[in-house]
Write a protein that holds these residues in place. Structure first.
Motif, PDB file in Angstrom:
ATOM      1  N   PHE A  82       0.880  -1.178  -0.074  1.00 47.77           N
ATOM      2  CA  PHE A  82       0.111  -0.035  -0.106  1.00 47.77           C
ATOM      3  C   PHE A  82       0.555   1.251   0.067  1.00 47.77           C
ATOM      4  O   PHE A  82       1.938   1.266   0.789  1.00 47.77           O
TER       5      PHE A  82
ATOM      6  N   LEU B 222      -4.849   1.508   3.251  1.00 44.32           N
ATOM      7  CA  LEU B 222      -5.005   0.108   4.169  1.00 44.32           C
ATOM      8  C   LEU B 222      -6.312   0.512   4.832  1.00 44.32           C
ATOM      9  O   LEU B 222      -7.162  -0.268   4.933  1.00 44.32           O
TER      10      LEU B 222
ATOM     11  N   TYR C  92      -9.788  -1.535   4.641  1.00 44.96           N
ATOM     12  CA  TYR C  92     -10.465  -2.149   5.762  1.00 44.96           C
ATOM     13  C   TYR C  92     -11.838  -1.578   6.074  1.00 44.96           C
ATOM     14  O   TYR C  92     -12.726  -2.386   6.435  1.00 44.96           O
TER      15      TYR C  92
ATOM     16  N   LEU D   8      -2.412 -10.408   4.688  1.00 47.46           N
ATOM     17  CA  LEU D   8      -3.095  -9.035   5.118  1.00 47.46           C
ATOM     18  C   LEU D   8      -4.305  -9.276   6.279  1.00 47.46           C
ATOM     19  O   LEU D   8      -4.260  -8.594   7.193  1.00 47.46           O
TER      20      LEU D   8
ATOM     21  N   LEU E 188      -4.163  -7.365   9.714  1.00 48.75           N
ATOM     22  CA  LEU E 188      -5.480  -6.645  10.184  1.00 48.75           C
ATOM     23  C   LEU E 188      -5.822  -7.113  11.713  1.00 48.75           C
ATOM     24  O   LEU E 188      -6.396  -6.391  12.590  1.00 48.75           O
TER      25      LEU E 188
END
Length: 73
Positions: free
Chosen positions: A2, A8, A12, A37, A41
């Motif tokens: 990113f 990001l 999300y 990813l 997260l």
């Protein structure tokens, strides 16, 4: 992956309450990167979510996360 953390955060914010590696798919992300990813997260303190399944790899946003908007950079 990113250009910025804000990018990001936007990704999300667009994810459903419960999401898999398929949900985070976008051009340039291979299967392994999508899985990485999802784990990122779930483990990063800036994102209110947790892993709920390993097969398939699935994360869920927490109640607190759903109630609060993502902070700006």
């Amino acid at each position: 992956m990113f250009a910025s953390f804000a990018e990001l955060r936007r990704l999300y914010g667009r994810l459903p309450t419960e999401f898999t590696a398929e949900d985070v798919g976008r051009s340039g992300l291979t299967g392994g990167r999508r899985h990485m990813l999802v784990r990122h997260l779930a483990e990063h303190p800036a994102f209110g979510c947790e892993l709920v399944s390993r097969q398939p790899l699935t994360a869920r946003k927490t109640e607190a996360e759903k109630e609060q908007p993502m902070p700006a950079d």
